[in-house]
Each structure stands twice: as structure tokens, then as C-alpha cells.
Design an enzyme around this catalytic site. Structure first.
Site, short mmCIF file in Angstrom:
data_model
loop_
_atom_site.label_atom_id
_atom_site.label_comp_id
_atom_site.label_asym_id
_atom_site.label_seq_id
_atom_site.Cartn_x
_atom_site.Cartn_y
_atom_site.Cartn_z
N ASP A 20 0.84 -1.20 0.00
CA ASP A 20 0.00 0.00 0.00
C ASP A 20 0.88 1.25 0.00
O ASP A 20 0.38 2.38 -0.09
CB ASP A 20 -0.99 -0.01 1.17
CG ASP A 20 -0.32 -0.09 2.52
OD1 ASP A 20 0.92 -0.19 2.57
OD2 ASP A 20 -1.04 -0.03 3.54
N SER A 21 2.21 1.04 0.05
CA SER A 21 3.14 2.16 -0.17
C SER A 21 2.90 2.76 -1.55
O SER A 21 3.36 3.88 -1.83
CB SER A 21 4.58 1.69 -0.02
OG SER A 21 4.81 0.53 -0.80
N ASP A 48 -0.90 -6.17 -0.43
CA ASP A 48 -1.28 -5.57 0.85
C ASP A 48 -2.79 -5.39 0.94
O ASP A 48 -3.42 -4.93 -0.02
CB ASP A 48 -0.65 -4.17 0.97
CG ASP A 48 0.53 -4.15 1.92
OD1 ASP A 48 0.69 -5.11 2.71
OD2 ASP A 48 1.29 -3.17 1.87
N GLU A 99 -1.44 -5.66 8.58
CA GLU A 99 -0.57 -5.02 9.58
C GLU A 99 -1.12 -5.20 10.99
O GLU A 99 -2.32 -5.06 11.22
CB GLU A 99 -0.46 -3.52 9.27
CG GLU A 99 0.28 -3.23 7.98
CD GLU A 99 0.57 -1.75 7.78
OE1 GLU A 99 0.24 -0.92 8.68
OE2 GLU A 99 1.11 -1.41 6.71
N GLU A 121 9.24 -4.32 10.41
CA GLU A 121 9.68 -3.02 9.88
C GLU A 121 10.17 -2.11 11.00
O GLU A 121 9.48 -1.91 12.01
CB GLU A 121 8.51 -2.35 9.13
CG GLU A 121 8.88 -0.97 8.58
CD GLU A 121 7.89 -0.41 7.57
OE1 GLU A 121 6.92 -1.10 7.22
OE2 GLU A 121 8.10 0.74 7.15
O1 KIV Z 1 3.59 -1.15 1.71
C1 KIV Z 1 4.77 -1.53 1.70
O2 KIV Z 1 5.57 -1.22 0.81
C2 KIV Z 1 5.22 -2.37 2.81
C3 KIV Z 1 6.69 -2.68 2.89
C4 KIV Z 1 7.41 -1.52 3.48
C5 KIV Z 1 6.97 -3.92 3.65
O3 KIV Z 1 4.44 -2.78 3.61
#
Ligand code: KIV
Length: 311
Positions: free
Chosen positions: A59-60, A98, A130, A197
Site C-alpha cells: 500500500d506504499s 497488501d 498489519e 519493519e
Molecule cells: O507497503 C509496503 O511497501 C510495505 C513494505 C514496506 C513492507 O508494507
């Protein structure tokens, strides 16, 4: 017309698709797992060509490709669409998507329904969620529905506000102990892997011998079974500050600005396109074409002389 997609490289070494069993085997053989994020077809093709083990549609994407301030606004529709594009670029790497904020927390039913969308619509092989606590129940429900789950502890950006911002976690004995309890609970719930993380390396070192599932770190030191980096951080695709745990392996932002600037200059000066970028017509065809134009317009010299052309 542009670069042809989906060309098959017959010289490429034959690799076997990665499964949850491959991840476990690699852990047991002490082979480090390599994970990157990706958000589209070309980046998936690059990740595949580089031979990574896992690709995460994180979700980044909200911050890296959608230009948002945090991961919180990312929607299921957006991440499903990006996951589908990534799926098309992968042959062997294990695809994890995600679950976005607000798409799984409220109930087991919601968690399962959202996860099923990623599997059915995007071909994800696992979903990532998460947090510990009640999220352990969500993980258990998704696993019971037949979908592999990757847990994520430490800095969990979806709930960064509650954590006091995007900062390292597990820096007190209580917080580190709670994290160990959450990690064991996620493992017990059936998670196939865990992401840690932004936690102290020493905390990760204490946790590692307690876990049987593969652990992938980002800012958790070198003791984890593998590492993950965000695509844009790894390649230096964005201008600006990155987290302490990021290592940039290229500076593509500057290279791209330089390339587009040169293109703009060449368009403005007429240096591009040249003959090599243009198509030819056989001379006799050109002559016939010019003849038919002359006939059609009865010798008109200006566009406005042509019948039907607005003056
Ligand atoms: O959303 C993301 O990119 C992540 C990574 C930092 C593990 O959760």
C-alpha cells in the site's frame, strides 16, 4: 506504437515458481529471501528478470505512485488494479498484495472478502495485513479460508498516527516483549511469513530463534531470513529524503529528469525526430499520391481552396 510488451527471453535461465514451501525451504537452508515492492507491469518484469523471490504490491503505492501523504487512503480497487498489472509481469516470483487500511480490520468476514478479491481478481498468492492483537484473529480467518497471509509488525504505517508517527518501534522492553507475543500469535494463526519493519536489530536477533516461519525485514537488521525494500527507494526514483533503513542502488530520478530534458530540448530545436525515426513511402507512390491530390483539388494551392474545407 512503442516497445513491444511480453517478449519471451529464450536465453533466460529456467526458474521454478516460488511457493510458500520454497520460502520455508530457503529459510531452512539459510538462503536469504529477496523481496521488493512493485506496482506495475514494467517494474514486475524487472523484478522477475532480477530473480527476486517475492514481490509485494504494497500500500506504499499510495505514496510512491499515487502521490498521497500516507498509505491510509489507498483503496482495495486501487491495489487490486495495481496487483493485476504486476501479476502480468511475473512468472516465478511469489506475489503478495497488501490489504489496505479499512478493508479488513472490522470483521473476519470483511477480511476474508477483501482477501478473496486479491486472489480472484489479481492472482495474488498471499495477502499482507498489519498489526497484532485483534488482527491475529483476522489473519486466522483468512488462513482458514485458504489464503496464505503475511503478517507485518513493528512500524505499521497504516496505524502510524497511533504509533506517534513513522518512527522505529520496539525500543522499550515492554514494546519489544509485546512484539514477540504478537509475532508468535501470528505464527500460531497460520501466517506463512512475517515482515518486521523499523525495529532495533537486537530485538530482531532475539526474536528470530523463536520463529519457524520466514521473516523478512525492512530496517530490522541482518538477522532476518530476508529483506524487502520499496521499489522507488531502492532505485532512487523519487526526489527527497528516505528512511534510515533505505539503501539506494541507483539514482534513476536524476537520470530520468536528464533524459526528458534532453528530449524537450531536441523537440524544441528540431534535432528530433531525424530521418531514422520517420517512415518512408516509395517514390512512385508519393508521385501518384501528389498527382491524385492535384486532381482532387483541381489545382488548389491553399487548404481553404479545397471544397468543404472551412475558410
Ligand atoms: O507497503 C509496503 O511497501 C510495505 C513494505 C514496506 C513492507 O508494507
Amino acid at each position: 506504437m512503442s516497445a513491444s510488451p511480453r517478449t519471451v527471453d529464450h536465453e533466460a535461465p529456467v526458474r521454478v515458481p516460488v511457493t510458500v514451501n520454497t520460502l520455508l525451504d530457503k529459510k531452512h537452508h539459510g538462503e536469504k529471501l529477496v523481496m521488493v515492492t512493485a506496482y506495475d507491469y514494467p517494474s514486475a518484469c524487472v523484478a522477475e528478470a532480477a530473480g527476486v523471490d517475492l514481490v509485494l504490491v504494497g500500500d506504499s503505492a499510495a505514496t510512491t505512485v499515487l502521490g498521497l501523504d500516507s498509505t491510509v487512503p489507498a483503496t482495495t480497487d486501487e491495489l487490486v488494479m495495481l496487483s493485476r498489472a504486476v501479476r502480468r509481469g511475473l512468472r516465478t516470483a511469489f506475489l503478495v498484495s497488501d490489504l489496505p487500511f479499512g478493508s479488513y480490520e472490522a470483521s473476519d468476514v470483511e477480511a476474508v472478502k477483501t482477501s478473496q478479491r486479491f486472489v480472484k481478481e489479481a492472482g495474488a498468492q498471499a495477502v499482507k495485513l498489519e498489526g497484532g492483537g485483534v488482527m491475529v484473529d483476522r489473519a486466522r480467518a483468512i488462513v482458514a479460508a485458504g489464503i496464505p497471509v503475511v503478517g507485518h509488525l513493528g512500524l505499521t504505517p497504516q496505524t502510524a498516527t497511533a504509533l506517534g508517527g513513522l518512527r522505529a518501534q520496539g525500543k522499550s522492553a515492554e514494546k519489544a516483549t509485546q512484539m514477540v507475543a504478537d509475532a508468535l500469535a501470528l505464527q500460531d494463526a497460520g501466517c506463512c511469513a512475517l515482515v518486521l519493519e523499523a525495529i532495533p536489530a537486537a530485538v530482531a536477533e532475539e526474536l528470530m530463534p523463536l520463529l519457524d516461519i520466514p521473516v523478512i525485514g525492512i530496517g530490522a537488521g541482518a538477522s532476518t531470513d530476508g529483506q524487502v525494500l520499496v521499489w522507488h527507494d531502492l532505485l532512487g526514483l523519487l526526489d527527497g529524503r528516505t528512511a534510515k533503513f533505505v539503501k539506494q542502488y541507483a539514482g534513476l530520478h536524476d537520470q530520468m529528469v536528464e533524459a526528458v530534458t534532453r528530449y524537450a530540448e531536441e523537440v524544441r530545436t528540431g534535432a528530433f525526430p531525424t530521418r531514422e525515426h520517420t517512415y518512408a513511402i516509395p517514390p512512385e507512390e508519393l508521385q501518384r499520391f501528389q498527382g491524385s491530390l492535384a486532381q482532387l483539388h483541381g489545382g488548389a494551392h491553399r487548404a481553404s481552396d479545397v471544397q468543404g474545407y472551412p475558410a
